[in-house]
Structures are given as structure tokens and as C-alpha cells.
Design a protein around this motif. Structure first.
Motif, short mmCIF file in Angstrom:
data_model
loop_
_atom_site.label_atom_id
_atom_site.label_comp_id
_atom_site.label_asym_id
_atom_site.label_seq_id
_atom_site.Cartn_x
_atom_site.Cartn_y
_atom_site.Cartn_z
N TYR A 19 -16.94 -14.32 60.37
CA TYR A 19 -17.77 -15.63 60.92
C TYR A 19 -19.27 -15.95 60.79
CZ TYR A 19 -13.44 -17.01 63.47
OH TYR A 19 -12.25 -17.42 63.88
N ASN A 35 -21.93 -16.25 62.19
CA ASN A 35 -22.88 -15.64 62.92
C ASN A 35 -22.70 -13.87 62.37
OD1 ASN A 35 -20.31 -14.53 64.14
ND2 ASN A 35 -21.08 -15.02 66.14
N PHE A 59 -20.07 -12.06 62.57
CA PHE A 59 -18.98 -11.35 63.31
C PHE A 59 -17.91 -11.22 62.46
CE2 PHE A 59 -15.46 -10.94 65.97
CZ PHE A 59 -15.69 -9.85 66.57
N ALA A 88 -14.21 -10.76 62.34
CA ALA A 88 -12.83 -11.03 63.06
C ALA A 88 -11.64 -10.65 62.65
CB ALA A 88 -12.62 -12.50 63.39
N PRO A 99 -4.25 -7.59 72.03
CA PRO A 99 -5.12 -7.96 73.08
C PRO A 99 -5.99 -9.19 72.81
CG PRO A 99 -6.00 -5.89 72.38
CD PRO A 99 -4.44 -6.10 71.44
N SER A 100 -6.72 -9.79 73.73
CA SER A 100 -7.33 -11.09 73.54
C SER A 100 -8.65 -10.71 72.69
CB SER A 100 -7.94 -11.58 74.63
OG SER A 100 -8.59 -12.62 74.74
N GLY A 101 -9.00 -11.50 71.63
CA GLY A 101 -10.12 -11.28 70.64
C GLY A 101 -9.59 -10.33 69.49
N CYS A 102 -8.51 -9.83 69.29
CA CYS A 102 -8.06 -8.95 68.23
C CYS A 102 -8.07 -9.76 66.75
CB CYS A 102 -6.88 -8.26 68.55
SG CYS A 102 -5.59 -9.01 68.12
N GLY A 103 -8.15 -11.08 66.71
CA GLY A 103 -8.09 -11.63 65.66
C GLY A 103 -6.80 -12.36 65.13
N LYS A 104 -6.02 -12.57 65.97
CA LYS A 104 -4.60 -13.19 65.78
C LYS A 104 -4.72 -14.51 65.45
CE LYS A 104 -3.29 -12.64 70.15
NZ LYS A 104 -4.47 -11.98 70.95
N SER A 105 -5.24 -15.43 66.52
CA SER A 105 -5.61 -16.70 65.82
C SER A 105 -6.34 -16.97 64.81
CB SER A 105 -6.20 -17.55 67.23
OG SER A 105 -5.64 -17.37 68.41
N THR A 106 -7.46 -16.34 64.73
CA THR A 106 -8.22 -16.49 63.29
C THR A 106 -7.32 -16.27 62.07
OG1 THR A 106 -10.09 -15.78 64.41
CG2 THR A 106 -10.15 -15.47 62.13
P1 ATP Z 1 -6.85 -14.61 72.16
O1 ATP Z 1 -5.66 -14.27 72.34
O2 ATP Z 1 -7.96 -14.38 73.03
O3 ATP Z 1 -6.80 -15.95 71.51
P2 ATP Z 1 -7.24 -13.80 69.38
O4 ATP Z 1 -6.72 -12.49 69.14
O5 ATP Z 1 -6.35 -14.94 69.05
O6 ATP Z 1 -7.64 -13.76 70.89
P3 ATP Z 1 -9.58 -14.74 67.86
O7 ATP Z 1 -9.37 -16.17 68.48
O8 ATP Z 1 -8.90 -14.72 66.55
O9 ATP Z 1 -8.80 -13.73 68.72
O10 ATP Z 1 -11.03 -14.17 67.63
C1 ATP Z 1 -11.13 -12.95 67.23
C2 ATP Z 1 -12.63 -12.67 67.40
O11 ATP Z 1 -13.51 -13.67 66.83
C3 ATP Z 1 -13.26 -12.94 68.83
O12 ATP Z 1 -13.98 -11.74 69.24
C4 ATP Z 1 -13.89 -14.04 68.96
O13 ATP Z 1 -14.73 -14.05 70.05
C5 ATP Z 1 -14.27 -14.23 67.47
N1 ATP Z 1 -14.53 -15.74 67.09
C6 ATP Z 1 -13.65 -16.62 67.06
N2 ATP Z 1 -14.29 -17.91 66.61
C7 ATP Z 1 -15.51 -17.55 66.24
C8 ATP Z 1 -16.59 -18.05 65.88
N3 ATP Z 1 -16.14 -19.69 65.42
N4 ATP Z 1 -17.84 -17.65 65.69
C9 ATP Z 1 -17.90 -16.44 65.78
N5 ATP Z 1 -16.90 -15.41 66.61
C10 ATP Z 1 -15.77 -16.16 66.87
#
Ligand code: ATP
Length: 367
Positions: A13, A15, A17, A19, A38-45
């Protein structure tokens, strides 16, 4: 046809980070792939990169062999269903479903045919004139699905589509989605943090942690042969029990908290071949592989331990017994005919054929 190929995909990202790290996956046409973790592991990304809603920092995304990295979302032949449904409140169910096709200037009679077909599949025929506010959560979710179906896309992407529904409806919709996948014959990628949803829906599951793929496998393999401690703990409910222990020199037993737990020959062989004799390891055993020895003992593979039950929970078809062992809370999922209750000291038979052993440092599966 829709084969999807993700090659060394990374997401950093703005910033800084990271992901998603080196994500590799080959998805075959008509597969139902689940991203879980788990939450934040990068699935949605990862899902959003496939949809084109998020730029790919490096790596290649191919659909049917065509590089998609820079293709506009609307030109990827993908439909996405989100957790918040994103329905237009002022439009009827019919118009919500027809909207995308109207934008694409699809002829009216064709739109009508597609909307009615989708409504039939989703059991929405009687609701076509209603507005979203006059629908239940499950019905709204079906409209969101309908909007995706009418486009007849090659690929369906779903991001936690059931997370706003109550428990009962979730189970119902889970079955619906499974049927939908079978009847549409489309490739589906589905994001969830719920391991039950993952296990019941997926033909293959991708388990992620901290942006890194841990294991890609069928539900059965993930359950029976987790590749590391994380996957072993994440898949399965109640979760696998973990006990620290030390193997004896010839790996025929493990010492846990002063007790000796026998190890059956097949596991002994695997452990000694990998030179774990005398080493500290983590023993993993699932709740259903710990039996009340008064009801069930398989003398071939069981090792008996004694423990005092702290809590008894009757769930109907099964009973959970909780006890403390070697400083760890252990859960046993036993036959409801058990007479054991909180406060009793009970002999438990561990089915050690089903036990898992993990390296204490790398946390990788040994046997
Ligand atoms: P959840 O189940 O909570 O939706 P996830 O596994 O889908 O989680 P993501 O939404 O893919 O997780 O996010 C992965 C990581 O990237 C997280 O740590 C999130 O904080 C970070 N992240 C997401 N969007 C951004 C962004 N625009 N800028 C910086 N970091 C981001």
C-alpha cells in the motif's frame, strides 16, 4: 471457461505496508476457491486485486492466459458480491438486478429474460416489485447475488457475503451458494474469516496469515494434514489442542507434564526418520480424538491420561469436557453417554494415530 493464474502477486500500500506477499495460485475453471484467515491477513486485498479494484504492486494476474494487471474492472468479465450488498434503495428488486445490463445497453427483452431466470434460481420471483427496505437480510443478499448472476460473468468474487446475516440464515445461504455454484458452473472465489464456511463451501481453500499463503489444499487435507501449527489451530472447531512435550530417544513416547504418552509405530517411524529423538516438540490432538476411556478405547492406537474435568458442556449430540493438562486448557469432544461431570477425575484415551507433531521452533508439521 475461466482459469485464473496468480503469479508472485505482491501488494504494497502507498504507506509502505505490504499486505500480500508472493501469492501464487492456479485456479481451474469451475473451481470454488476460498480465501480464509484471520482479520487483516490480506484476503480482501487479494480479491480486490483480482477484481481490479486494487492495483497489483508486482506479479502477474492472468485470466484464461490473458494478462489482466492493467485491464479495467468492467472489462474483466468478473462480478463481485460484497458483504453490504450495495443495493440501490430507491429501485425495485427487478431494477436492481437489471441495472448493470441497462448500463451495458443490453436489449430490453434480453434483460427481462435474464432477470426472470436469475429470480427463479434465487427464489425471488414474488419479490421483484419490492424495494430493498421491504426485504429481509437473506432476501437482500439474494438480490445482490442476482445482480451478479444476470451478467453471466466468467468469475464470481464474493467478499464475506454472509457476514451480515444471523447464524441460521448464514447456514441456509451457505447451502444456496453451494447449489448456485453447481448450477452456474462458474469459477468462484470467496473470502471469509469463518473456517466452517470455508470447509463447507470450498473445493480448495487458501489459508493466509500476515499476507502469506500458509497452505492451499482440499478441506479434508487441510483438516487431516495441516502443514503447520497455524493451519492446525485455525481449521477445526473447537480448535486442536496443543501440548508441549519431549520425545524419548527412540520416539516411542512423549513426556508431557511428567506423564508418558505412548506413540504408535507409524508416527514413531516418521519422527525418528526426521531425527526428533530426545527433542522438544508440540503435540497436537483434536478434541474428537480424545475419548472418555470408559466408553471408547482403541487399544491399538490409544494412550491413556488422567485429568480432572473443570467444565462439562452438553451440546446435544456431543459433550465437551474441559480440563487442564500440563498448564494448558484441553478440550475433549466426547460421546454424550459419558457419565463424567465437572470435578471428576477421568481417564481419557488419546487416539495417537490421529495426533500431530510440530517442530517447536519452525512450527512446521513433522508427523
Ligand atoms: P478482514 O477479514 O478484516 O477484512 P482481510 O484479511 O480481508 O481482513 P485486508 O482487508 O486485505 O485483510 O487487509 C490486509 C492488511 O492491509 C491489513 O493489515 C489492513 O490494515 C491493510 N490495509 C488495507 N487497506 C489498506 C490501505 N489502503 N492502506 C494501508 N494498509 C491497508
Amino acid at each position: 471457461m475461466a482459469d485464473i493464474s496468480l503469479k508472485n502477486i505482491n501488494k504494497v500500500y502507498p504507506n509502505g505496508f505490504q499486505a500480500v506477499k508472493d501469492f501464487n495460485l492456479e485456479i481451474k475453471d469451475q473451481e470454488f476457491i476460498i480465501f480464509v484467515g484471520p482479520s487483516g491477513c490480506g484476503k480482501s486485498t487479494t480479491l480486490r486485486m483480482i477484481a481490479g479494484l486494487e492495483e497489483i504492486s508486482s506479479g502477474e494476474l492472468l485470466i484464461d492466459g490473458k494478462l489482466m494487471n492493467d485491464v479495467e474492472p468492467k472489462d474483466r468479465d468478473i462480478a463481485m458480491v460484497f458483504q453490504n450488498y450495495a443495493l440501490y434503495p430507491h429501485m425495485t428488486v427487478y431494477d436492481n438486478m437489471a441495472f448493470g445490463l441497462k448500463l451495458r445497453k443490453v436489449p430490453k427483452d434480453e434483460i427481462d429474460k435474464k432477470v426472470r431466470e436469475a429470480a427463479k434460481i434465487l427464489d425471488l420471483e414474488k419479490l421483484l416489485d419490492r424495494k430493498p427496505k421491504a426485504l429481509s437480510g437473506g432476501q437482500r443478499q439474494r438480490v445482490a447475488m442476482g445482480r451478479a448472476i444476470v451478467r453471466n460473468p466468467k468469475v464470481f468474487l464474493m467478499d464475506e457475503p454472509l457476514s451480515n446475516l444471523d447464524a441460521k440464515l448464514r447456514v441456509q445461504m451457505r447451502t444456496e451458494i453451494s447449489k448456485l455454484h453447481d448450477s452456474l458452473g462458474a469459477t468462484m472465489i470467496y473470502v471469509t474469516h469463518d473456517q466452517t464456511e470455508a470447509m463447507t463451501l470450498g473445493t480448495r481453500i487458501v489459508v493466509m496469515k500476515d499476507g502469506v499463503v500458509q497452505q492451499i489444499d482440499t478441506p479434508a487435507n487441510l483438516y487431516q494434514k495441516p502443514c503447520n501449527l497455524f493451519v492446525a489451530g485455525f481449521i477445526g472447531s473447537p480448535q486442536m489442542n496443543f501440548l508441549n512435550g519431549t520425545l524419548n530417544a527412540d520416539c516411542t513416547a512423549i513426556q508431557v507434564n511428567g506423564a508418558t504418552i505412548q506413540i504408535p509405530p507409524a508416527k514413531t517411524k516418521a519422527l525418528s526418520e526426521k531425527n526428533y529423538g530426545g527433542k522438544e516438540v508440540i503435540l497436537g490432538i483434536r478434541p474428537e480424538d480424545i475419548h472418555d476411556s470408559q466408553i471408547y478405547v482403541d487399544t491399538q492406537s490409544s494412550s491413556v491420561i488422567e485429568a480432572k474435568i473443570s467444565v462439562y458442556e452438553l451440546l446435544g449430540a456431543e459433550v465437551y469436557l474441559y480440563f487442564d493438562y500440563a498448564g494448558t486448557q484441553v478440550t475433549a469432544r466426547v460421546d454424550p453417554r459419558t457419565t463424567a461431570r465437572g470435578g471428576d477425575t477421568v481417564k481419557f484415551a488419546l487416539d495417537m494415530e490421529k495426533a500431530h507433531f510440530f517442530d517447536k521452533d519452525t512450527e512446521l508439521t513433522i508427523a
